[in-house]
Design an enzyme around this catalytic site. Structure first.
Site, PDB file in Angstrom:
ATOM      1  CD  GLU A  52      -1.723  -0.546   2.405  1.00 32.50           C
ATOM      2  OE1 GLU A  52      -1.098  -0.608   1.255  1.00 32.50           O
ATOM      3  OE2 GLU A  52      -2.860  -0.757   2.396  1.00 32.50           O
ATOM      4  CG  ASP A  53      -2.935   4.355   4.303  1.00 33.22           C
ATOM      5  OD1 ASP A  53      -2.033   3.713   3.765  1.00 33.22           O
ATOM      6  OD2 ASP A  53      -4.001   4.065   3.709  1.00 33.22           O
TER       7      ASP A  53
END
Length: 124
Positions: free
Chosen positions: A55-56
């Site tokens: 996600e990051d």
């Protein structure tokens, strides 16, 4: 394998900081420690270390699967899906909490460990 997951998470989050200013890697390590304290299996602990990487960072689900196998990839992917479920506007706290539970139950249909990782994530 857990040590490898730690190294991958560390490299992926190397330049990231939390809002507090501390290195971001502290969060996934704390999540993994909570999972370890619960005596979860290695796949769950690795997923705790990796739960924010796709996600990051630039890490992909395919890379997670190639490095750690389909079980870890599925847990990380499931946790990411729970995190990305649409946030609805609620008029009261009880309705909001009911929606949170609904999202967790949906995720549990695939693998209960998804929810264990999500709960550990929320605890830290």
């Amino acid at each position: 394998k857990i040590e490898t997951a730690l190294c991958v998470a560390y490299r992926a989050h190397k330049l990231q900081k939390r809002k507090s200013g501390e290195p971001f890697i502290i969060h996934p390590v704390e999540v993994a420690l909570l999972l370890s304290d619960l005596r979860m299996d290695a796949e769950t602990i690795m997923s705790g270390l990796l739960h924010d990487t796709v996600e990051d960072t630039d890490l992909t689900f395919s890379q997670v699967e190639a490095l750690f196998g389909p079980v870890v990839k599925n847990i990380v992917e499931g946790e990411t899906k729970v995190s990305k479920m649409p946030k609805l506007a609620f008029t009261n706290y009880a309705d909001e909490q009911a929606e949170n539970l609904r999202q967790m139950f949906v995720a549990m249909t695939d693998d209960y460990r998804i929810i264990i990782v999500k709960l550990a994530d929320r605890l830290h």
